[in-house]
Design an enzyme around this catalytic site. Structure first.
Site, PDB file in Angstrom:
ATOM      1  N   GLU A  84       0.901  -1.221  -0.136  1.00  0.00           N
ATOM      2  CA  GLU A  84       0.076   0.076  -0.104  1.00  0.00           C
ATOM      3  C   GLU A  84       0.761   1.062   0.049  1.00  0.00           C
ATOM      4  OE1 GLU A  84      -4.031  -1.730   2.275  1.00  0.00           O
ATOM      5  OE2 GLU A  84      -2.178  -1.098   3.564  1.00  0.00           O
TER       6      GLU A  84
HETATM    7  C1  TNX Z   1      -4.497  -4.196   4.641  1.00  0.00           C
HETATM    8  S1  TNX Z   1      -2.737  -6.530   4.229  1.00  0.00           S
HETATM    9  C2  TNX Z   1      -3.299  -3.861   5.057  1.00  0.00           C
HETATM   10  C3  TNX Z   1      -3.173  -3.389   6.701  1.00  0.00           C
HETATM   11  C4  TNX Z   1      -4.420  -3.228   7.103  1.00  0.00           C
HETATM   12  C5  TNX Z   1      -5.575  -4.403   6.815  1.00  0.00           C
HETATM   13  C6  TNX Z   1      -6.659  -4.362   7.495  1.00  0.00           C
HETATM   14  C7  TNX Z   1      -2.031  -5.512   4.118  1.00  0.00           C
HETATM   15  C8  TNX Z   1      -0.583  -5.931   3.908  1.00  0.00           C
HETATM   16  N1  TNX Z   1      -2.052  -4.339   4.608  1.00  0.00           N
HETATM   17  O1  TNX Z   1      -2.284  -2.073   6.633  1.00  0.00           O
HETATM   18  O2  TNX Z   1      -4.067  -3.265   8.712  1.00  0.00           O
HETATM   19  O3  TNX Z   1      -5.452  -4.295   5.360  1.00  0.00           O
HETATM   20  O4  TNX Z   1      -7.495  -5.465   7.149  1.00  0.00           O
END
Ligand code: TNX
Length: 555
Positions: free
Chosen positions: A348
């Site tokens: 992300e």
């Molecule tokens: C996605 S999964 C994220 C996290 C969040 C999560 C909540 C991932 C690698 N990144 O930053 O906490 O969703 O479900």
């Protein structure tokens, strides 16, 4: 010792009729409802184990009861003796038996329990054989982890009252026969996000205990995120003194000192669990930017962040100082971490795109390799160049992912954590009081009914290192919250990581899982009474107070 049956065809747990407890369970619960703790009508069945063992050969003529004068004898090896002491510590509180531990060159059960290290046993790096016969119990393995897993199985075959922290009158019966067992995948893990909310060392140790029960061997700690930085870095002290003082919704945050982190690592290691530390880069870094604005693209400190959005923060990929920072941080974390892995996040980072992102990842991957560690990262790392041994953690919700499959063709291995099956922060049902639902609802069946070996299209089973269940903690604020989301789904993921695919069977799993409920109740562990599981109705023993936080005080 009676003759060990020659290994026949794989015997997998026979499914029970769906939802109906067997006669022995009914008899036990009738006794318990009457408020008396009588000896169980019969010992557990040899198949009543989670995760399901590879081969089970019951021998009803060989049931055995632990006598008060039993001795635990282990091979004269420090690691084997340590497992023997752990076993004795598990059994002493409820039995009240002294269970002295001794060593021998050739340990024999002699009416007690023998833990035998045997290099020549064809059981692999983590496998074990458990023989329960009329003259006692023998666990054989080539390694200490194998002995430890054999002990976890032995524990589950005793009456649930073995979990009591105080003495119980019980016949400590075990079902006769032989289990020969080894894991399907080498990596079986769970992740705890200690960044969104901070959790005390004692809470983390208790999570380690839960992993150990189900033969998981990796604890991934998500140590840094926008909302908080949780591990001391001596060369960049404000990461924790400034960046560690926040968490979601404005709580006080917190961080692990070097000694705290070492305590977690060694407690886990004593249970054959490897800690995988994650420093999430280049995104999810607001807490670091608050502490050190020089790392920010505009060199201005952002305000501390206590919300739950993602994807807005990043360290400046164009500034050399950023790479000094990363080398210092990863260097210190690597030095404190005996395990082979360093997880560098990579998810992300919406504002670091294309070649800037892949160029950044490639530099960080090299820093990790130069530290002698193996790179693990979320599957967003896939487009970056391959580096020997690189591991991607796949968290998609749709098994079609050509970019990840391509990275696997270039040599990457995969840890599989599908958001819609393995994300333990997802709610069970719409009325689950905490948790998310962006990847859907995950009831116990959804957590269980998938195959890590074939889940991602174009990724062969041989490229799958294993499976991991992540627990993100935006809405999780206490140990009870953690346990509510972990149990009973963690054992489902553990079974996918350990058990042969041929044993996959929802009806059988559901019944074996039901048997874990009284154990958790007796041990004072919170769990979600998922309606699809036929939990026995009567509590095993009256509620306990002043329960110990963790299994044992060691190390
Ligand atoms: C996605 S999964 C994220 C996290 C969040 C999560 C909540 C991932 C690698 N990144 O930053 O906490 O969703 O479900």
């Amino acid at each position: 010792m009676s003759t060990i049956p020659s290994p026949g065809p794989t015997a997998v747990p026979a499914p029970l009729s769906a939802g109906e407890p067997d006669a022995a369970t009914l008899a036990r619960s009738a006794e318990q409802t009457a408020g008396r703790l009588l000896a169980p009508a019969a010992p557990h069945r040899l198949t009543d184990v989670v995760p399901a063992p590879q081969q089970v050969h019951p021998d009803p003529t060989a049931d055995w009861t632990l006598p008060a004068e039993a001795v635990v004898v282990a091979s004269a090896d420090p690691a084997a003796l340590a497992v023997a002491e752990q076993l004795a510590q598990l059994l002493r509180p409820a039995t009240g038996y002294p269970l002295p531990v001794t060593d021998a060159t050739t340990p024999e059960p002699a009416g007690g329990i023998a833990l035998v290290l045997d290099d020549s046993a064809d059981l692999g790096a983590e496998g074990y054989r458990l023989d329960i016969a009329t003259d006692g119990v023998r666990v054989t393995a080539a390694t200490a982890p194998g002995l430890f897993y054999g002990v976890q199985t032995l524990r589950q075959l005793l009456p649930a009252t073995i979990e009591s922290p105080s003495q119980v009158t019980e016949r400590w019966a075990l079902p006769g026969g032989t289990i020969t067992d080894a894991p399907r995948f080498p990596y079986r893990g769970a992740m705890l996000d200690v960044a969104r909310h901070f959790f005390a060392v004692e809470d983390v140790l208790r999570v380690v205990d839960h992993l150990a029960r189900y033969k998981l061997n990796h604890l991934h700690l998500h140590l840094t995120d926008d909302q908080g930085w949780r591990i001391t870095v001596d060369s960049w002290p404000k990461l924790t003194t400034v960046g560690g003082t926040t968490e979601v919704d404005g709580g006080p945050g917190g961080h692990y000192t070097t000694a705290d982190y070492q305590r977690i690592v060694s407690y886990a290691a004593a249970r054959h669990i490897t800690v995988v530390p994650e420093i999430d880069l280049p995104g999810h870094t607001n807490s670091a930017l608050v502490a050190y604005p020089e790392l920010a693209p505009d060199k201005i400190a952002p305000p501390p962040y206590t919300g739950t959005e993602v994807g807005f923060s990043y360290v400046d990929p164009a500034d050399e100082r950023t790479y000094d920072f990363i080398a210092d941080v990863l260097g210190e974390v690597a030095a404190l971490t005996p395990g082979p892995w360093l997880h560098i996040g990579g998810d992300e980072a919406f504002k670091v795109k294309g070649e800037v992102y892949t160029g950044f990842v490639e530099r960080v991957q090299r820093i990790v390799a130069d530290l002698g560690k193996t790179v693990v990262g979320w599957h967003q790392l896939a487009p970056a160049a391959h580096l020997d041994g690189r591991v991607l953690q796949w968290w998609g919700t749709n098994g079609e992912d050509p970019t990840t499959a391509d990275a696997v063709r270039r040599g990457a291995r995969l840890i599989v954590s599908p958001g819609n099956h393995a994300y333990l922060d997802m709610k069970y049902a719409p009325d689950t009081p905490i948790g998310h639902d962006w990847a859907g609802l995950i009831d116990v069946r959804k957590a269980y009914d998938w195959d890590p070996g074939t889940h991602v299209a174009g990724v062969p089973t041989e490229a799958v290192l294993g499976v991991e269940a992540p627990l993100w903690t935006e809405s999780v604020t206490s140990l009870a919250d953690i346990e509510l989301l972990l149990l009973p789904r963690l054992p489902a993921i553990a079974e996918l990581g350990w058990s042969p695919r041929a044993s996959h069977d929802w009806a059988g799993f559901r019944d074996r899982l039901a048997g874990q409920g009284p154990r958790w109740t007796t041990a004072g562990i919170t769990f979600h009474r998922a309606p699809e599981i036929p939990w026995p109705t009567a509590p095993t023993i009256p509620a306990q107070r002043n329960l110990p936080q963790t299994d044992t005080a060691t190390p």
